[in-house]
Motif scaffolding. Structure first.
Motif, PDB file in Angstrom:
ATOM      1  N   TYR A 135      22.711  78.203  57.233  1.00 40.02           N
ATOM      2  CA  TYR A 135      21.942  79.272  57.872  1.00 40.02           C
ATOM      3  C   TYR A 135      20.672  78.715  58.515  1.00 40.02           C
ATOM      4  N   TYR A 136      20.311  79.302  59.640  1.00 41.02           N
ATOM      5  CA  TYR A 136      19.009  79.040  60.263  1.00 41.02           C
ATOM      6  C   TYR A 136      18.091  80.205  59.891  1.00 41.02           C
ATOM      7  N   ILE A 137      16.860  79.876  59.488  1.00 42.62           N
ATOM      8  CA  ILE A 137      15.923  80.882  58.977  1.00 42.62           C
ATOM      9  C   ILE A 137      14.605  80.818  59.739  1.00 42.62           C
ATOM     10  N   GLU A 138      14.059  81.975  60.040  1.00 40.35           N
ATOM     11  CA  GLU A 138      12.665  82.078  60.450  1.00 40.35           C
ATOM     12  C   GLU A 138      11.982  82.968  59.415  1.00 40.35           C
ATOM     13  N   TYR A 139      10.767  82.575  59.013  1.00 37.43           N
ATOM     14  CA  TYR A 139      10.117  83.295  57.931  1.00 37.43           C
ATOM     15  C   TYR A 139       8.602  83.290  58.113  1.00 37.43           C
ATOM     16  N   THR A 140       7.972  84.215  57.428  1.00 43.67           N
ATOM     17  CA  THR A 140       6.518  84.239  57.348  1.00 43.67           C
ATOM     18  C   THR A 140       6.106  83.832  55.945  1.00 43.67           C
ATOM     19  N   GLY A 141       4.813  83.548  55.781  1.00 44.96           N
ATOM     20  CA  GLY A 141       4.342  83.099  54.476  1.00 44.96           C
ATOM     21  C   GLY A 141       4.473  81.601  54.339  1.00 44.96           C
ATOM     22  N   GLU A 142       4.198  81.122  53.158  1.00 50.69           N
ATOM     23  CA  GLU A 142       4.253  79.682  52.897  1.00 50.69           C
ATOM     24  C   GLU A 142       5.114  79.420  51.667  1.00 50.69           C
ATOM     25  N   LEU A 143       6.104  78.556  51.840  1.00 57.29           N
ATOM     26  CA  LEU A 143       6.984  78.212  50.726  1.00 57.29           C
ATOM     27  C   LEU A 143       6.275  77.211  49.821  1.00 57.29           C
ATOM     28  N   GLU A 169      16.107  72.571  54.338  1.00 56.04           N
ATOM     29  CA  GLU A 169      15.448  71.623  55.242  1.00 56.04           C
ATOM     30  C   GLU A 169      14.400  72.368  56.066  1.00 56.04           C
ATOM     31  N   LEU A 170      13.137  71.971  55.918  1.00 54.54           N
ATOM     32  CA  LEU A 170      12.067  72.563  56.705  1.00 54.54           C
ATOM     33  C   LEU A 170      12.057  71.918  58.083  1.00 54.54           C
ATOM     34  N   LEU A 171      12.141  72.735  59.139  1.00 56.00           N
ATOM     35  CA  LEU A 171      12.206  72.226  60.502  1.00 56.00           C
ATOM     36  C   LEU A 171      10.817  72.116  61.123  1.00 56.00           C
ATOM     37  N   GLU A 172      10.073  73.182  60.999  1.00 55.35           N
ATOM     38  CA  GLU A 172       8.688  73.274  61.473  1.00 55.35           C
ATOM     39  C   GLU A 172       8.099  74.494  60.801  1.00 55.35           C
ATOM     40  N   PRO A 173       6.779  74.713  60.910  1.00 57.57           N
ATOM     41  CA  PRO A 173       6.206  75.873  60.222  1.00 57.57           C
ATOM     42  C   PRO A 173       6.939  77.172  60.554  1.00 57.57           C
ATOM     43  N   GLY A 174       7.399  77.853  59.512  1.00 56.90           N
ATOM     44  CA  GLY A 174       8.066  79.138  59.692  1.00 56.90           C
ATOM     45  C   GLY A 174       9.538  79.051  60.062  1.00 56.90           C
ATOM     46  N   LYS A 175      10.090  77.839  60.078  1.00 56.55           N
ATOM     47  CA  LYS A 175      11.506  77.682  60.438  1.00 56.55           C
ATOM     48  C   LYS A 175      12.176  76.686  59.489  1.00 56.55           C
ATOM     49  N   ALA A 176      13.404  77.002  59.111  1.00 62.78           N
ATOM     50  CA  ALA A 176      14.116  76.134  58.174  1.00 62.78           C
ATOM     51  C   ALA A 176      15.618  76.332  58.318  1.00 62.78           C
ATOM     52  N   GLN A 177      16.371  75.445  57.678  1.00 62.29           N
ATOM     53  CA  GLN A 177      17.810  75.604  57.535  1.00 62.29           C
ATOM     54  C   GLN A 177      18.145  75.473  56.062  1.00 62.29           C
ATOM     55  N   ILE A 178      19.119  76.245  55.624  1.00 64.19           N
ATOM     56  CA  ILE A 178      19.519  76.180  54.215  1.00 64.19           C
ATOM     57  C   ILE A 178      21.040  76.175  54.122  1.00 64.19           C
ATOM     58  N   THR A 179      21.551  75.357  53.226  1.00 64.20           N
ATOM     59  CA  THR A 179      22.991  75.278  52.986  1.00 64.20           C
ATOM     60  C   THR A 179      23.275  75.765  51.570  1.00 64.20           C
ATOM     61  N   ILE A 180      24.138  76.771  51.465  1.00 63.73           N
ATOM     62  CA  ILE A 180      24.515  77.311  50.156  1.00 63.73           C
ATOM     63  C   ILE A 180      26.035  77.303  50.045  1.00 63.73           C
ATOM     64  N   GLU A 181      26.534  77.505  48.833  1.00 57.91           N
ATOM     65  CA  GLU A 181      27.985  77.552  48.610  1.00 57.91           C
ATOM     66  C   GLU A 181      28.429  78.910  48.104  1.00 57.91           C
ATOM     67  N   GLU A 182      27.521  79.888  48.169  1.00 58.89           N
ATOM     68  CA  GLU A 182      27.833  81.216  47.650  1.00 58.89           C
ATOM     69  C   GLU A 182      27.564  82.262  48.725  1.00 58.89           C
ATOM     70  N   GLY A 183      27.727  83.516  48.353  1.00 57.87           N
ATOM     71  CA  GLY A 183      27.435  84.598  49.277  1.00 57.87           C
ATOM     72  C   GLY A 183      27.006  85.832  48.512  1.00 57.87           C
TER      73      GLY A 183
END
Length: 232
Positions: A135-143, A169-183
């Motif tokens: 998944y590609y994610i855009e988010y607010t806040g700070e992880l 994987e953090l791409l840049e501030p507020g953007k990331a990618q995540i790999t999961i095996e569930e749903g």
């Protein structure tokens, strides 16, 4: 596979049995280029070629589809409150029993698989084959560092839901990618929330080896090849 001509055409969304009978009566249906005259004519699929008004009918019986889902649609066959993904796809998908394989949230975009092969679908969604989903994610806040470590090690959500270790994987501030095996229910959003962020945009990029290649535009779909089906 041996089928009645009228059942075959009704399943392919050419109308009700009565409407299909009218097409046959009007001489608009051919079987191997010969005009069909009997509604209960036995046909052999896929060996014989069926056409309606000169257009050859796709004779596939098993459907394996990948679809670039837009936001605003729920992954259901029918819903009383929201539009469904099936409304964006050919009507024959409904009559042939094609359903979403797993779910994407209403506001989530990206790769959605559909099929009428229940065994294949179950193999993908039951989690036992460890099929990765990117998944590609855009988010607010700070992880937080602690939150990131919890995600990588296998986070336990506030309600006790246990998530398998995920690769974030953090791409840049507020953007990331995540790999999961569930749903699991709202899983990515809840994982990011537990780590200190709030997802504002979410898009599934891949399921196992299958990607959005060939269906880059929202609303696009294509049929999977036999090779792609076997990969899952």
């Amino acid at each position: 596979m041996r089928l009645r001509l009228d059942k075959f055409l009704a399943n392919k969304a050419f109308g009700s049995r009565k409407e299909v009978h009218a097409l046959i009566k009007q001489g608009l249906v051919t079987v191997d280029s010969v005009v069909a005259t009997k509604k209960d004519m036995a046909i052999q699929i896929p060996e014989q070629i069926i056409a309606v008004n000169g257009e050859v009918v796709d004779n596939r019986q098993q459907y394996y589809v990948k679809f670039n889902k837009p936001a605003g649609y729920v992954c259901a066959v029918e819903d009383n409150r929201h539009p469904t993904v099936m409304e964006l796809l050919p009507p024959e998908f409904l009559t042939m029993g094609v359903v979403p394989v797993g779910r994407l949230d209403k506001d989530t975009e990206g790769l959605l698989l559909l099929s009428n092969d229940g065994v294949w679908a179950h193999r993908i969604i039951n989690g036992k084959k460890h099929i990765s989903k990117l998944y590609y994610i855009e988010y607010t806040g700070e992880l937080t560092e602690t939150g990131l470590e919890r995600i990588k090690e296998g986070i336990v959500l506030g309600d006790g839901t246990v998530c398998k270790p995920a690769n974030l994987e953090l791409l840049e501030p507020g953007k990331a990618q995540i790999t999961i095996e569930e749903g699991k229910y709202h899983q990515v959003k809840r994982m990011i929330g537990a780590a200190g962020g709030e997802v504002t945009y979410l898009k599934r990029l891949s399921v196992g080896p299958l990607t959005l290649r060939g269906i880059e535009n929202l609303g696009d779909f294509t049929y999977l090849s036999e090779e792609d089906v076997e990969k899952l």
